[in-house]
Design a protein around this motif. Structure first.
Motif, short mmCIF file in Angstrom:
data_model
loop_
_atom_site.label_atom_id
_atom_site.label_comp_id
_atom_site.label_asym_id
_atom_site.label_seq_id
_atom_site.Cartn_x
_atom_site.Cartn_y
_atom_site.Cartn_z
N ASN A 129 0.83 -1.21 0.00
CA ASN A 129 0.00 0.00 0.00
C ASN A 129 0.86 1.26 0.00
O ASN A 129 0.52 2.26 -0.62
N LYS A 130 1.98 1.21 0.70
CA LYS A 130 2.88 2.36 0.75
C LYS A 130 3.57 2.59 -0.59
O LYS A 130 3.76 3.73 -1.01
N LEU A 131 3.95 1.51 -1.26
CA LEU A 131 4.76 1.64 -2.46
C LEU A 131 3.94 1.67 -3.75
O LEU A 131 4.45 2.07 -4.80
N ALA A 132 2.68 1.25 -3.67
CA ALA A 132 1.86 1.15 -4.89
C ALA A 132 1.62 2.49 -5.55
O ALA A 132 1.32 2.56 -6.74
N ARG A 133 1.77 3.58 -4.81
CA ARG A 133 1.56 4.91 -5.41
C ARG A 133 2.56 5.21 -6.51
O ARG A 133 2.35 6.13 -7.31
N TYR A 134 3.67 4.48 -6.53
CA TYR A 134 4.68 4.70 -7.56
C TYR A 134 4.34 3.96 -8.86
O TYR A 134 5.04 4.12 -9.86
N LEU A 135 3.30 3.14 -8.83
CA LEU A 135 2.90 2.38 -10.01
C LEU A 135 1.74 3.08 -10.72
O LEU A 135 0.96 3.80 -10.11
N THR A 136 1.63 2.84 -12.01
CA THR A 136 0.45 3.29 -12.73
C THR A 136 -0.74 2.42 -12.30
O THR A 136 -0.55 1.34 -11.71
N GLU A 137 -1.94 2.87 -12.60
CA GLU A 137 -3.12 2.10 -12.22
C GLU A 137 -3.09 0.70 -12.83
O GLU A 137 -3.42 -0.29 -12.18
N ARG A 138 -2.67 0.61 -14.10
CA ARG A 138 -2.64 -0.69 -14.76
C ARG A 138 -1.54 -1.58 -14.16
O ARG A 138 -1.76 -2.78 -13.94
N SER A 141 -2.83 -2.90 -10.84
CA SER A 141 -3.86 -3.92 -10.99
C SER A 141 -3.26 -5.24 -11.43
O SER A 141 -3.62 -6.31 -10.91
N ILE A 142 -2.36 -5.19 -12.39
CA ILE A 142 -1.74 -6.41 -12.90
C ILE A 142 -0.91 -7.08 -11.81
O ILE A 142 -0.95 -8.31 -11.64
N PHE A 143 -0.18 -6.30 -11.05
CA PHE A 143 0.63 -6.86 -9.96
C PHE A 143 -0.26 -7.54 -8.93
O PHE A 143 0.04 -8.64 -8.46
N VAL A 144 -1.37 -6.89 -8.58
CA VAL A 144 -2.30 -7.46 -7.61
C VAL A 144 -2.88 -8.78 -8.12
O VAL A 144 -2.91 -9.78 -7.39
N LEU A 145 -3.32 -8.80 -9.37
CA LEU A 145 -3.93 -10.00 -9.92
C LEU A 145 -2.94 -11.15 -10.01
O LEU A 145 -3.29 -12.31 -9.79
N ARG A 146 -1.68 -10.82 -10.29
CA ARG A 146 -0.66 -11.86 -10.42
C ARG A 146 -0.13 -12.32 -9.07
O ARG A 146 -0.11 -13.51 -8.77
N GLU A 147 0.31 -11.38 -8.25
CA GLU A 147 1.02 -11.73 -7.01
C GLU A 147 0.09 -12.01 -5.83
O GLU A 147 0.40 -12.84 -4.99
N PHE A 148 -1.04 -11.30 -5.75
CA PHE A 148 -1.94 -11.50 -4.63
C PHE A 148 -3.05 -12.50 -4.95
O PHE A 148 -3.46 -13.27 -4.09
N ASN A 169 5.02 -7.13 -19.79
CA ASN A 169 5.80 -5.89 -19.76
C ASN A 169 5.43 -5.04 -18.55
O ASN A 169 6.30 -4.52 -17.85
N HIS A 170 4.12 -4.91 -18.30
CA HIS A 170 3.67 -4.14 -17.14
C HIS A 170 4.14 -4.80 -15.84
O HIS A 170 4.53 -4.11 -14.89
N MET A 171 4.11 -6.12 -15.81
CA MET A 171 4.54 -6.85 -14.62
C MET A 171 6.02 -6.64 -14.37
O MET A 171 6.44 -6.42 -13.22
N PHE A 172 6.81 -6.70 -15.42
CA PHE A 172 8.25 -6.47 -15.30
C PHE A 172 8.52 -5.06 -14.77
O PHE A 172 9.35 -4.86 -13.87
#
Length: 204
Positions: A129-138, A141-148, A169-172
């Motif tokens: 939650n602290k670090l997600a602000r550095y990511l784009t919305e997409r 979302s992709i990180f959450v769907l893959r990792e969580f 690419n977004h995941m990388f």
């Protein structure tokens, strides 16, 4: 009554069947929304909107596709819309409150491995939650769907509406950004490298 039967009855307008469907899926919807937006209150609002959308568009659900994938699609898109509408790219900046029950500090209990796993999961979520602000919305979302959520690249591509190569690419990019920010803000969570003598060296 199996899940597909519940879905079919709800699609025919059976209110009790729809309430059962909500009961079956509400936790999954909430956690996906929460992992994307990072705030419990916002996630609950999004969850309510998800089930309103489901009720209105259940007749459009194609049984040839997994219901959870369809549900994930609605949840993620509403969560992204929420972030964009509220201008929330800088919203996930709250400091950890280590005095709250269940927080990482002082709440660790070695009594049961299950409790330890739960604490570890909560701690990972707080850091994300602290670090997600550095990511784009997409990316988020992709990180959450893959990792969580543990979805495949193919499933994620269908949910976010892009090619699998784009998802990768977004995941990388998301992993690269999070690794860099983790190193900068939470170096204690990085695995320590072994020194030349086989001992633990510095992470720097």
């Amino acid at each position: 009554m199996d899940e597909l039967q519940v879905i079919r009855q709800a699609r025919e307008g059976d209110q009790e069947a729809f309430e059962e469907l909500v009961r079956l899926k509400r936790d999954k919807v909430f956690w996906v929304a929460y992992q994307v937006v990072g705030r419990e209150e916002d996630a609950r609002d999004i969850s309510q909107n998800v089930f309103l959308r489901v009720w209105r568009s259940l007749d459009k659900y194609d049984e040839n596709y997994a219901f959870n994938t369809w549900l994930h699609t609605i949840t993620v898109r509403l969560a992204i819309d929420f972030i964009r509408r509220q201008g929330r790219k800088q919203a996930l900046t709250d400091e950890f409150d280590e005095t709250q029950p269940g927080s990482a500090a002082g709440a660790r209990s070695p009594e049961l491995p299950e409790q330890e796993r739960q604490l570890q999961t909560e701690e990972i979520q707080r850091i994300f939650n602290k670090l997600a602000r550095y990511l784009t919305e997409r990316q988020r979302s992709i990180f959450v769907l893959r990792e969580f959520q543990g979805l495949s690249m193919k499933e994620i591509a269908g949910i976010v509406g892009c090619r699998e190569s784009t998802v990768r690419n977004h995941m990388f990019q998301a992993r690269s950004v999070l690794r860099d920010k983790l190193k900068r803000h939470f170096p204690e969570y990085l695995p320590r490298e072994e020194g030349p003598e086989g001992g633990q060296g510095s992470t720097r």
